[in-house]
Write an enzyme that holds these catalytic residues in place. Structure first.
Site, PDB file in Angstrom:
ATOM      1  N   CYS A  65       0.831  -1.206   0.000  1.00 14.51           N
ATOM      2  CA  CYS A  65       0.000   0.000   0.000  1.00 14.51           C
ATOM      3  C   CYS A  65       0.869   1.261   0.000  1.00 14.51           C
ATOM      4  O   CYS A  65       2.015   1.218   0.423  1.00 14.51           O
ATOM      5  CB  CYS A  65      -0.864   0.025   1.250  1.00 14.51           C
ATOM      6  SG  CYS A  65      -1.778  -1.493   1.492  1.00 14.51           S
ATOM      7  N   ARG A 112       2.753   0.794  -6.079  1.00 13.13           N
ATOM      8  CA  ARG A 112       2.894   0.046  -4.821  1.00 13.13           C
ATOM      9  C   ARG A 112       1.665  -0.791  -4.500  1.00 13.13           C
ATOM     10  O   ARG A 112       1.721  -1.715  -3.690  1.00 13.13           O
ATOM     11  CB  ARG A 112       3.140   1.020  -3.660  1.00 13.13           C
ATOM     12  CG  ARG A 112       4.434   1.780  -3.759  1.00 13.13           C
ATOM     13  CD  ARG A 112       4.511   2.797  -2.642  1.00 13.13           C
ATOM     14  NE  ARG A 112       4.492   2.158  -1.351  1.00 13.13           N
ATOM     15  CZ  ARG A 112       5.577   1.853  -0.642  1.00 13.13           C
ATOM     16  NH1 ARG A 112       6.760   2.152  -1.103  1.00 13.13           N
ATOM     17  NH2 ARG A 112       5.465   1.274   0.529  1.00 13.13           N
ATOM     18  N   TRP A 155      -3.253  -2.554  -1.535  1.00 14.54           N
ATOM     19  CA  TRP A 155      -2.979  -3.892  -2.062  1.00 14.54           C
ATOM     20  C   TRP A 155      -3.486  -4.828  -0.975  1.00 14.54           C
ATOM     21  O   TRP A 155      -2.916  -4.906   0.106  1.00 14.54           O
ATOM     22  CB  TRP A 155      -1.480  -4.067  -2.305  1.00 14.54           C
ATOM     23  CG  TRP A 155      -1.130  -5.399  -2.886  1.00 14.54           C
ATOM     24  CD1 TRP A 155      -1.133  -5.741  -4.213  1.00 14.54           C
ATOM     25  CD2 TRP A 155      -0.705  -6.569  -2.177  1.00 14.54           C
ATOM     26  NE1 TRP A 155      -0.756  -7.043  -4.359  1.00 14.54           N
ATOM     27  CE2 TRP A 155      -0.490  -7.585  -3.129  1.00 14.54           C
ATOM     28  CE3 TRP A 155      -0.511  -6.868  -0.831  1.00 14.54           C
ATOM     29  CZ2 TRP A 155      -0.077  -8.859  -2.780  1.00 14.54           C
ATOM     30  CZ3 TRP A 155      -0.100  -8.139  -0.482  1.00 14.54           C
ATOM     31  CH2 TRP A 155       0.107  -9.115  -1.453  1.00 14.54           C
ATOM     32  N   ASN A 172      -0.073   0.988   6.102  1.00 12.58           N
ATOM     33  CA  ASN A 172       0.663   0.042   5.257  1.00 12.58           C
ATOM     34  C   ASN A 172       1.334  -0.952   6.186  1.00 12.58           C
ATOM     35  O   ASN A 172       2.002  -0.550   7.140  1.00 12.58           O
ATOM     36  CB  ASN A 172       1.719   0.792   4.431  1.00 12.58           C
ATOM     37  CG  ASN A 172       2.620  -0.151   3.648  1.00 12.58           C
ATOM     38  OD1 ASN A 172       2.186  -1.216   3.217  1.00 12.58           O
ATOM     39  ND2 ASN A 172       3.869   0.232   3.473  1.00 12.58           N
ATOM     40  N   GLY A 173       1.139  -2.251   5.931  1.00 14.08           N
ATOM     41  CA  GLY A 173       1.753  -3.274   6.781  1.00 14.08           C
ATOM     42  C   GLY A 173       0.720  -4.298   7.203  1.00 14.08           C
ATOM     43  O   GLY A 173      -0.353  -4.394   6.588  1.00 14.08           O
ATOM     44  N   GLU A 214      14.394 -16.200 -14.880  1.00 12.11           N
ATOM     45  CA  GLU A 214      13.956 -14.806 -14.931  1.00 12.11           C
ATOM     46  C   GLU A 214      12.949 -14.589 -16.076  1.00 12.11           C
ATOM     47  O   GLU A 214      11.933 -13.905 -15.904  1.00 12.11           O
ATOM     48  CB  GLU A 214      15.174 -13.882 -15.090  1.00 12.11           C
ATOM     49  CG  GLU A 214      14.891 -12.409 -15.312  1.00 12.11           C
ATOM     50  CD  GLU A 214      14.067 -11.749 -14.205  1.00 12.11           C
ATOM     51  OE1 GLU A 214      13.851 -12.352 -13.150  1.00 12.11           O
ATOM     52  OE2 GLU A 214      13.598 -10.619 -14.447  1.00 12.11           O
ATOM     53  N   LYS A 251       9.023 -13.318 -15.788  1.00  9.56           N
ATOM     54  CA  LYS A 251       8.440 -12.206 -16.547  1.00  9.56           C
ATOM     55  C   LYS A 251       7.188 -12.659 -17.289  1.00  9.56           C
ATOM     56  O   LYS A 251       6.186 -11.951 -17.336  1.00  9.56           O
ATOM     57  CB  LYS A 251       9.434 -11.637 -17.581  1.00  9.56           C
ATOM     58  CG  LYS A 251      10.652 -10.938 -17.061  1.00  9.56           C
ATOM     59  CD  LYS A 251      10.390  -9.614 -16.391  1.00  9.56           C
ATOM     60  CE  LYS A 251      10.210  -9.776 -14.925  1.00  9.56           C
ATOM     61  NZ  LYS A 251      11.326  -9.479 -14.057  1.00  9.56           N
ATOM     62  N   GLU A 257       4.226 -13.135 -14.742  1.00  9.05           N
ATOM     63  CA  GLU A 257       3.608 -11.951 -14.141  1.00  9.05           C
ATOM     64  C   GLU A 257       3.022 -10.996 -15.170  1.00  9.05           C
ATOM     65  O   GLU A 257       1.989 -10.378 -14.915  1.00  9.05           O
ATOM     66  CB  GLU A 257       4.562 -11.233 -13.191  1.00  9.05           C
ATOM     67  CG  GLU A 257       5.809 -10.705 -13.822  1.00  9.05           C
ATOM     68  CD  GLU A 257       6.779 -10.086 -12.814  1.00  9.05           C
ATOM     69  OE1 GLU A 257       6.342  -9.620 -11.761  1.00  9.05           O
ATOM     70  OE2 GLU A 257       7.983 -10.073 -13.110  1.00  9.05           O
ATOM     71  N   HIS A 293      16.152 -35.672 -16.934  1.00  9.75           N
ATOM     72  CA  HIS A 293      15.873 -36.182 -15.590  1.00  9.75           C
ATOM     73  C   HIS A 293      14.417 -35.940 -15.193  1.00  9.75           C
ATOM     74  O   HIS A 293      14.083 -36.002 -14.012  1.00  9.75           O
ATOM     75  CB  HIS A 293      16.824 -35.543 -14.571  1.00  9.75           C
ATOM     76  CG  HIS A 293      18.265 -35.820 -14.880  1.00  9.75           C
ATOM     77  ND1 HIS A 293      18.828 -37.064 -14.745  1.00  9.75           N
ATOM     78  CD2 HIS A 293      19.245 -35.014 -15.368  1.00  9.75           C
ATOM     79  CE1 HIS A 293      20.104 -37.006 -15.108  1.00  9.75           C
ATOM     80  NE2 HIS A 293      20.375 -35.772 -15.495  1.00  9.75           N
ATOM     81  N   LYS A 302       4.505  -3.549  -6.558  1.00  7.40           N
ATOM     82  CA  LYS A 302       5.934  -3.357  -6.849  1.00  7.40           C
ATOM     83  C   LYS A 302       6.818  -3.621  -5.626  1.00  7.40           C
ATOM     84  O   LYS A 302       7.803  -4.325  -5.722  1.00  7.40           O
ATOM     85  CB  LYS A 302       6.141  -1.933  -7.365  1.00  7.40           C
ATOM     86  CG  LYS A 302       7.568  -1.604  -7.720  1.00  7.40           C
ATOM     87  CD  LYS A 302       7.924  -2.137  -9.079  1.00  7.40           C
ATOM     88  CE  LYS A 302       9.341  -1.840  -9.488  1.00  7.40           C
ATOM     89  NZ  LYS A 302       9.824  -2.825 -10.476  1.00  7.40           N
TER      90      LYS A 302
HETATM   91  C1  F6R Z   1       9.610  -9.518 -10.710  1.00  2.00           C
HETATM   92  C2  F6R Z   1       9.661  -8.617  -9.603  1.00  2.00           C
HETATM   93  C3  F6R Z   1       9.739  -9.172  -8.231  1.00  2.00           C
HETATM   94  C4  F6R Z   1      10.835  -8.440  -7.457  1.00  2.00           C
HETATM   95  C5  F6R Z   1      10.847  -8.894  -5.990  1.00  2.00           C
HETATM   96  C6  F6R Z   1      11.955  -8.249  -5.206  1.00  2.00           C
HETATM   97  O1  F6R Z   1       9.540  -8.839 -11.911  1.00  2.00           O
HETATM   98  O2  F6R Z   1       9.646  -7.437  -9.771  1.00  2.00           O
HETATM   99  O3  F6R Z   1       9.979 -10.544  -8.242  1.00  2.00           O
HETATM  100  O4  F6R Z   1      12.059  -8.700  -8.064  1.00  2.00           O
HETATM  101  O5  F6R Z   1       9.620  -8.585  -5.398  1.00  2.00           O
HETATM  102  O6  F6R Z   1      11.855  -6.869  -5.215  1.00  2.00           O
HETATM  103  P1  F6R Z   1      13.076  -5.942  -4.830  1.00  2.00           P
HETATM  104  O7  F6R Z   1      14.114  -6.139  -5.865  1.00  2.00           O
HETATM  105  O8  F6R Z   1      12.510  -4.572  -4.797  1.00  2.00           O
HETATM  106  O9  F6R Z   1      13.542  -6.418  -3.484  1.00  2.00           O
END
Ligand code: F6R
Length: 587
Positions: free
Chosen positions: A2, A27, A74, A100-101, A463, A467, A470, A486, A582
């Site tokens: 949030c 956020r 969120w 927030n929390g 990775e 991507k 998400e 395997h 985020k």
């Molecule tokens: C994926 C993504 C998340 C962040 C993860 C860690 O695209 O954005 O998996 O990488 O939440 O976030 P940070 O790097 O801010 O600790």
């Protein structure tokens, strides 16, 4: 998670708050709300949806008054509904709060409050804060907030607006920052919430309370003792968070990599020297992070071992309790995080610190809790990353990992700002874009994708899969190509879609053999390589790298693009993937 913002000053608060919420929307974006205090009364408007939409429906920015608080949510406790949106107020409707929390003891508090006759109007954990503030409300706001905080367990940053026009904020394990403007104060979970108005910030410490009344702003600890916190000047560039000519932040940030990779490779010399000295003196090294940042930890570990002969363990931050069990005061933890606010990462470094270990950080947000609590940090220098999916921060982290390894290895990698990967990354963006856009259109019906790679390409397969999940909501799995036989080979059948990361390096011929095995089972193979091969059904060409350790930073870019264009082909919003936020500031 949030975002929270409070404003008290000489300007009309509602438009300021709405603008701040838009800037912090990355956020959390399932609901929005604002509370205003005017002429001794409290008004709340809130609803589900994105900021622009809710503002248009409810006319939030038309609310009058010079004092207000706002929130984007969120959801953690309680569904996405109007009544669960913040701000929350209690029975007398004279105090509103945004939070927030997570309040861990909210159930027992709620039962206690209900037994005292309080009536709840939401399913959230946050609403207990409003009722506690109401119970403890007296003439001294500081005491009201302290008594409330003493009842709360969990993590929180909250801002409350009182009917008399006072605003108060409290922080425990979640960030809260005061913006000191020329004509008012801001209280926000992120500097982006006020950076368009002032670059003067006060970062509250854990267990700080800030009270802004009609004459002054004061900060106290949870015992009510006044504390002095310095005013920090925050770099204005942090506020450059608009989309420019691009339709989405994600597309902009993918394109930003033409510059940001070089920015990450260009480091402040003294910070780099200090970072490498601490790292070089460590008896044991751990690298931790979450999600995408964890994937860069995997690559960092490989290159440290290969070029600098430094052995490191990688630990997923959410698993740090076990992963850091053997850590001691001769150890160093390198925490990698774009936001520097990820709860799991902060908890991991707390564990490390408790055992006496040193903490090095690689961060993008240099004002973050992680940066400020580390022994030394290096910045990925990418500018704000607003798209929920990490793109430019990941390549920034890799560029930094190369630069640090290069220094420890006496320049063996040639990874400075003129590094081979800087030009190659710029080139790959233009080289791949048309082919990937076309391919994504053709693949819009796909529901499963496997990404295969060996050695340094395996973390990139992970990775790329992250991507695709998400952004495009595709089931995607990164597989170590050598593990194919395997187990995962059982999944290969007619039309299974496989992305093979097979640059022209030591892994190439084995990867091509794997591609044959997959093709023999009827799968469709997309090759990402600098060496074309007839086995591929589709081919994405990347530049050739003289230093093969640099392929990961280049080959991840086509995967970011594939996920982005597939999201568009599937009518998904790449900037705001469903259910995600985020900064993951709760565990
Ligand atoms: C994926 C993504 C998340 C962040 C993860 C860690 O695209 O954005 O998996 O990488 O939440 O976030 P940070 O790097 O801010 O600790």
């Amino acid at each position: 998670m949030c975002s929270i913002i409070g404003y008290k000053g000489r300007q009309s608060a509602a438009p300021i708050i709405v603008d701040s919420l838009k800037r912090m929307e990355y956020r959390g974006y399932d609901s929005v709300g604002v509370a205003m205090i005017k002429d001794g009364s409290l008004m709340v408007r809130k609803g589900t949806g994105k900021v622009a939409e809710v503002n248009q429906n409810l006319g939030i920015s038309d609310m009058s008054g010079l004092i207000g608080i706002g929130h984007t949510r969120w959801a953690t406790h309680g569904g996405v509904t109007d009544s669960n949106a913040h701000p929350h107020s209690a029975c007398k409707n004279n105090i509103a709060v945004v939070h927030n929390g997570i309040i861990e003891n909210y159930k027992e508090l709620k039962e206690e409050l209900i037994a005292q006759g309080h009536v709840f109007s939401s399913e959230t954990d946050s609403e207990v804060i409003a009722h506690l503030l109401e119970i403890h409300h007296g003439s001294d706001v500081k005491k009201t907030v302290i008594q409330t905080c003493k009842r709360l367990r969990g993590s929180y940053a909250f801002v409350a607006a009182f009917q008399d026009g006072t605003i108060a904020g409290a922080r425990y394990e979640e960030p809260l920052i005061i913006g000191v403007g020329n004509d008012g104060y801001f209280v926000s979970s992120d500097v982006l919430g006020f950076l368009q108005h002032t670059d003067k910030a006060i970062f509250l410490d854990n267990c700080d309370i800030a009270v802004i009344d009609n004459t002054k702003m004061e900060i106290f600890d949870f015992d009510g003792v006044p504390v002095a916190r310095p005013i920090t000047q925050v770099a204005w560039e942090l506020g450059e968070a608009d989309k420019g000519k691009y339709a989405q932040y994600t597309l902009k940030e993918i394109n930003d990599q033409r510059l940001t990779i070089a920015n990450a490779a260009r480091q402040d010399k003294s910070a780099m020297a200090k970072f490498c000295e601490i790292l070089g003196n460590a008896k044991s090294v751990y690298i931790t992070g979450s999600g995408t940042s964890y994937h860069s930890a995997l690559i960092f570990k490989q290159i440290l071992a290969r070029f600098a002969k430094v052995r490191a363990e990688t630990v997923m931050s959410s698993e740090a309790q076990d992963g850091l069990a053997a850590i001691d005061s001769d150890s160093v933890v390198i925490a990698i995080s774009q936001s520097g606010e990820t709860a799991d990462v902060l908890a991991a470094i707390k564990t490390a610190r408790a055992q006496g270990a040193k903490v090095l950080a690689i961060v993008n947000v240099t004002t973050s809790s992680l940066a400020r609590s580390s022994d030394c940090f290096l910045s990925t220098n990418c500018g704000p990353e607003i798209g929920v999916a990490a793109t430019k921060s990941f390549t920034g982290q890799l560029a930094l990992a190369y630069a640090v390894t290069d220094r420890l290895a006496g320049g063996a990698l040639k990874a400075g700002e003129q590094a081979e990967f800087v030009a190659a990354a710029e080139k790959v963006i233009s080289m791949c874009q048309p082919a990937i856009e076309k391919m994504a259109g053709e693949l819009s019906d796909v529901n499963d994708i496997y990404l295969l790679g060996r050695s340094a390409h395996y973390p990139i397969a992970l990775e790329g899969a992250l991507k695709l999940k998400e952004l495009a909501y595709v089931h995607a799995e990164g597989v170590a190509a050598g593990e194919l036989k395997h187990g995962p080979l059982a999944l290969m059948e007619k039309n299974t879609l496989v992305v093979m990361l097979s640059p022209d390096d030591a892994t190439h011929s084995d990867s091509i053999s794997n591609a044959h095995e997959i093709k023999a089972r009827g799968a469709t193979v997309i090759g990402i390589s600098d060496a074309k091969d007839e086995i591929y059904d589709h081919f994405i060409e990347i530049p050739h790298m003289e230093q093969e350790a640099f392929y990961p930073i280049v080959e991840v870019i086509p995967l970011q693009m594939l996920a982005y264009y597939l999201a568009l082909a599937k009518n998904a919003d790449p900037d705001y993937p469903r259910n995600l936020a985020k900064s993951v500031t709760v565990k």
